[in-house]
Every structure is written in structure tokens, then in C-alpha cells.
Design a protein around this motif. Structure first.
Motif, short mmCIF file in Angstrom:
data_model
loop_
_atom_site.label_atom_id
_atom_site.label_comp_id
_atom_site.label_asym_id
_atom_site.label_seq_id
_atom_site.Cartn_x
_atom_site.Cartn_y
_atom_site.Cartn_z
N LEU A 5 0.80 -1.23 0.00
CA LEU A 5 0.00 0.00 0.00
C LEU A 5 0.84 1.28 0.00
CD1 LEU A 5 -2.83 -1.04 2.48
CD2 LEU A 5 -2.97 -0.89 -0.01
N GLN A 6 2.15 1.14 0.05
CA GLN A 6 3.00 2.33 0.08
C GLN A 6 2.79 3.22 -1.14
OE1 GLN A 6 7.02 0.92 0.56
NE2 GLN A 6 6.75 0.38 2.71
N ASN A 7 2.47 2.62 -2.26
CA ASN A 7 2.33 3.39 -3.50
C ASN A 7 0.92 3.35 -4.07
OD1 ASN A 7 5.16 4.17 -3.72
ND2 ASN A 7 5.54 2.00 -4.13
N VAL A 8 -0.06 2.96 -3.24
CA VAL A 8 -1.47 2.99 -3.66
C VAL A 8 -2.08 4.29 -3.14
CG1 VAL A 8 -3.71 1.85 -3.50
CG2 VAL A 8 -1.62 0.48 -3.67
N GLU A 9 -2.51 5.15 -4.04
CA GLU A 9 -2.87 6.51 -3.64
C GLU A 9 -4.37 6.80 -3.66
OE1 GLU A 9 -0.88 8.49 -2.25
OE2 GLU A 9 0.95 7.33 -2.61
N GLU A 10 -5.20 5.82 -3.93
CA GLU A 10 -6.65 6.06 -3.84
C GLU A 10 -7.03 6.44 -2.42
OE1 GLU A 10 -6.20 3.95 -7.65
OE2 GLU A 10 -5.32 3.70 -5.66
N GLU A 11 -8.13 7.16 -2.26
CA GLU A 11 -8.52 7.70 -0.95
C GLU A 11 -9.01 6.64 0.03
OE1 GLU A 11 -10.64 11.81 -1.57
OE2 GLU A 11 -10.99 10.54 -3.33
N ILE A 12 -9.57 5.56 -0.51
CA ILE A 12 -10.10 4.48 0.32
C ILE A 12 -9.45 3.18 -0.12
CG2 ILE A 12 -12.17 3.18 0.99
CD1 ILE A 12 -13.79 5.73 0.32
N TYR A 13 -9.01 2.39 0.87
CA TYR A 13 -8.50 1.06 0.60
C TYR A 13 -9.57 0.03 0.98
CZ TYR A 13 -3.80 3.22 0.78
OH TYR A 13 -2.69 4.00 0.57
N ALA A 14 -9.83 -0.90 0.07
CA ALA A 14 -10.66 -2.07 0.37
C ALA A 14 -9.74 -3.28 0.34
CB ALA A 14 -11.79 -2.23 -0.64
N THR B 98 -15.82 8.55 10.38
CA THR B 98 -15.67 7.11 10.18
C THR B 98 -14.41 6.84 9.36
OG1 THR B 98 -18.02 6.63 10.33
CG2 THR B 98 -16.67 5.06 9.11
N ALA B 99 -13.51 6.03 9.93
CA ALA B 99 -12.24 5.73 9.27
C ALA B 99 -12.18 4.31 8.75
CB ALA B 99 -11.08 5.95 10.23
N ILE B 100 -12.95 3.39 9.36
CA ILE B 100 -12.89 1.97 9.02
C ILE B 100 -14.31 1.44 8.91
CG2 ILE B 100 -12.14 -0.32 9.81
CD1 ILE B 100 -9.89 1.14 11.37
N ILE B 101 -14.56 0.60 7.90
CA ILE B 101 -15.89 0.03 7.69
C ILE B 101 -15.75 -1.46 7.36
CG2 ILE B 101 -17.94 0.01 6.19
CD1 ILE B 101 -17.57 3.02 5.83
N GLN B 102 -16.69 -2.24 7.91
CA GLN B 102 -16.79 -3.65 7.52
C GLN B 102 -18.16 -3.92 6.91
OE1 GLN B 102 -16.15 -7.07 10.43
NE2 GLN B 102 -18.11 -7.64 9.50
N PRO B 103 -18.22 -4.65 5.80
CA PRO B 103 -19.51 -5.07 5.25
C PRO B 103 -20.05 -6.28 6.00
CG PRO B 103 -17.77 -6.00 3.93
CD PRO B 103 -17.09 -5.16 4.99
N LYS B 104 -21.23 -6.71 5.64
CA LYS B 104 -21.78 -7.96 6.16
C LYS B 104 -21.01 -9.12 5.52
CE LYS B 104 -26.27 -8.42 6.54
NZ LYS B 104 -27.72 -8.67 6.22
N PHE C 77 -11.87 -5.36 4.63
CA PHE C 77 -11.55 -4.28 5.56
C PHE C 77 -11.39 -2.98 4.77
CE2 PHE C 77 -8.61 -1.80 8.15
CZ PHE C 77 -8.90 -2.14 9.47
N PHE C 78 -12.32 -2.06 4.97
CA PHE C 78 -12.24 -0.75 4.31
C PHE C 78 -11.63 0.26 5.27
CE2 PHE C 78 -15.73 -2.87 2.14
CZ PHE C 78 -15.62 -2.46 0.83
N ILE C 79 -10.68 1.06 4.78
CA ILE C 79 -10.06 2.08 5.63
C ILE C 79 -9.63 3.27 4.76
CG2 ILE C 79 -7.77 0.95 5.47
CD1 ILE C 79 -7.27 1.99 8.37
N ARG C 80 -9.80 4.45 5.31
CA ARG C 80 -9.30 5.65 4.61
C ARG C 80 -7.77 5.60 4.56
NH1 ARG C 80 -13.40 9.72 4.43
NH2 ARG C 80 -15.08 9.34 5.94
N LYS C 81 -7.22 5.95 3.43
CA LYS C 81 -5.77 5.97 3.27
C LYS C 81 -5.12 6.86 4.34
CE LYS C 81 -3.98 8.79 0.34
NZ LYS C 81 -3.61 9.48 -0.92
N GLU C 82 -5.71 8.02 4.57
CA GLU C 82 -5.14 8.95 5.54
C GLU C 82 -5.06 8.32 6.93
OE1 GLU C 82 -6.10 13.41 7.41
OE2 GLU C 82 -7.43 12.52 5.92
N ALA C 83 -6.12 7.62 7.34
CA ALA C 83 -6.12 6.97 8.65
C ALA C 83 -5.11 5.83 8.70
CB ALA C 83 -7.52 6.45 8.97
#
Length: 335
Positions: free
Chosen positions: A74-83, A109-115, A172-178
């Protein structure tokens, strides 16, 4: 709309990619799809290049496990949200839209989990995450829809977008910034419970972690390390102790550990009664590694700790003594 990267960590998983990558490419038009390969020795990378030229490949230089594997990739993945998605996950049509909307409407909200449902029995929740996770005072994890080995049928009983304590690493969804503020996953963990540790650190920085019921995925579970594996028992017990060392409030550290170590001893006795001596040895080995690196992990502690991290004093007591095997009967489905 926020940009999103779907990142699948792979190690010698060509068969899983053949089975599950089609659903991700088909149902993720909003996203850039990446496969982060942990130096596979099978034909995983060649398969992706030949069949999915639209998928971006990140080639790690070794098998770094889950934690370091994602940190490096993820060091070079620049999208705003990581899934971050396991390679044994089937996604559903429209799975990304409600998650992106929740991120956009709730800045805290910084982290989200789906069902997370069981791929093999799709009306049931899946062990690794179900409808969102919590821990008890002694660090034992459990979920809405799954407490220890009791897994519930999904009847819509947890269909609310609520705050949770931890989100499953299976999806696991998380904002890149977080993610970058938190320093990513703890690489000492290698695999298992690193996502709970990350969520606990996020909790201590006042980030929100949420469950999004409108997004559903199906998880095989145990595809990379079988649930009956003594090595998985070792990782879970060792990493749980390390996680607690890092994150428990100072005043609760010693008394909480005293009870936790006693409970681990009871778990060892239970394995003896079941004839699972390899799992007993896994617990003993986990404790050896815990004591070996105790001061190292004490030095990882941050000053800010919140006391209200746990959902109940003892899920072990609730489950085995009070017969509280279903989440909503234990907690009335409320926070």
C-alpha cells in the motif's frame, strides 16, 4: 465520489484467483483493482496478466504475511479508500456503493466492515467478522452473529449501520489517511488479529469503526490457514497477548493479564480433555513468545488509552456459564 482501491493479497493462490477474481472485477466498476502478490511460486501473476490486464499487480519481494504484505503493497497505492479483500471472497453487485456513501456522509468514520456471510452456506454469517466485531475485557474477540463456535443465520437481525470495535481483515475498508496515520498493521503479528490491533489503535485516536449492512460479501474462510490448525491457535493466542500489552489502559494492565492468563490455562485444559495436545502446545508456545517479547511490546505502548474498550467483562463467562451464545440475547442488539 471518493476514489477507491480494491487490494487483494495473494500468495500461491492461483486457484482462488480463478474462482473469486471474476466477481471482484465484474462488480467493482468504481474501483481500481490491485493484486498484491507475496512472492508466489505458482502461476498466480502470469494468470492475472494473461486474463485480467486491467488488474494492477504489486509484486512484494517475499512472503510477508498479511500485515507486512499489505504495509509494503500500500506504500504506492494513492486512492482515498483502501478495500483490503481476502483472495477467498466473492463480492456482490453494488457492494462498494453503500460503503463509499457512508465514508462520504460521516467524516469521522475511518474503518468500515460489510456484512460477511458464509460462501458455503450463504444464509449464515461467516466466522471471521460476521456483522462486526467486539472484544471483552480480557481481549477475547466475538461478533454480532458469531460468538466462539456458535454462528447465527442471517435473518436481518443486525441490519443497522452501527459502530463496532473491530472490522474483519477478510474485507476491511479504511481511509488511506487513517491507515498512514496509524502506521498500518503491526508487522510483528504476521497474520491474525492484526486488524483488531489496528482498530484498537484507531479507537484510541477517536476514529469511528462502523458496520455497513447494505454491503454484503461471501467468505470461504480458512482457505490459507485451516481453523483447526495448531499454528492458527498459536498465532491467535500470541497476537492477542501482544495486542493487549500494547493497548490496555495502564491501570488495568496487570489485573487484566492475571485473569487472562488464568483463562488461557483453562483453554489449555479444555484442549487436553479433547485430546488436542498440539493445540495445548500451541498455547504454551504462544505464552513463551509473549514473555520473550514482553518488554519490546511494552515499549510500543502509546500514552493515550480509553477504558471503555470492551463490550462485556467476560464473553467466556457469558457463553459457557450463562449460555449466552447469541449476540442479540446477550446485548439486546444495542451499543
Amino acid at each position: 465520489m471518493k476514489s477507491i482501491a480494491v487490494v487483494i493479497l495473494n500468495w500461491n493462490g492461483k486457484g482462488l484467483l480463478e474462482q473469486f477474481l471474476p466477481s471482484i472485477t465484474q462488480h467493482s466498476p468504481e474501483a481500481t483493482v490491485y493484486v498484491a502478490d507475496n512472492a508466489s511460486t505458482d502461476d498466480s501473476v502470469a494468470f492475472i496478466r494473461a486474463n485480467y490486464p486491467e488488474v494492477k499487480i504489486i509484486q512484494n519481494t517475499g512472503n510477508f504475511g498479511y500485515a507486512k504484505g499489505y504495509n509494503v503493497a500500500l506504500q504506492n497505492v494513492e486512492e482515498e479508500i483502501y478495500a483490503l479483500v481476502n483472495s477467498d471472497v466473492e463480492v456482490t453487485e453494488g457492494w462498494l456503493s453503500p460503503v463509499i456513501e457512508l465514508f462520504e456522509t460521516d467524516a469521522e468514520t475511518a474503518i468500515i466492515q460489510p456484512k460477511i456471510l458464509d460462501y458455503k452456506n450463504k444464509i449464515y454469517f461467516e466466522y471471521a467478522g460476521a456483522a462486526g466485531g467486539f472484544i471483552d475485557k480480557y481481549g477475547f474477540p466475538f461478533c454480532r452473529g458469531r460468538i466462539f463456535e456458535t454462528i447465527e443465520e442471517d435473518r436481518g437481525q443486525y441490519d443497522n449501520n452501527t459502530e463496532i470495535f473491530w472490522a474483519s481483515g477478510a474485507c476491511f475498508f479504511i481511509r488511506k489517511e487513517a491507515y498512514r496515520t496509524l502506521g498500518g498493521f503491526d508487522e510483528d503479528f504476521f497474520a491474525h488479529q492484526e486488524e483488531i490491533d489496528l482498530c484498537w489503535r484507531a479507537f484510541n485516536l477517536n476514529y469511528k469503526i462502523r458496520f455497513c449492512y447494505q454491503s454484503s460479501i461471501y467468505h470461504v474462510g480458512g482457505a490459507t490457514l485451516n481453523s483447526s490448525s495448531p499454528h492458527k491457535t498459536f498465532l491467535n493466542f500470541r497476537n492477542s497477548l501482544w495486542m493487549m500489552t500494547k493497548n490496555l489502559p495502564a491501570g488495568q494492565l496487570i489485573p487484566t493479564f492475571f485473569v487472562r492468563l488464568s483463562l488461557d490455562g483453562m483453554a489449555g485444559i479444555r484442549f487436553i480433555s479433547q485430546g488436542k495436545l498440539q493445540h495445548l502446545w500451541a498455547i504454551l508456545k504462544a505464552h513463551f513468545y509473549f514473555y520473550l517479547k514482553l518488554f519490546y511490546f511494552l515499549n510500543k505502548r502509546k500514552s493515550k488509552k480509553y477504558k471503555n474498550y470492551y463490550k462485556t467483562n467476560s464473553i467466556v463467562w457469558n457463553y459457557y456459564v450463562k449460555d449466552g451464545k447469541v449476540f442479540d440475547k446477550n446485548f439486546n442488539n444495542s451499543l
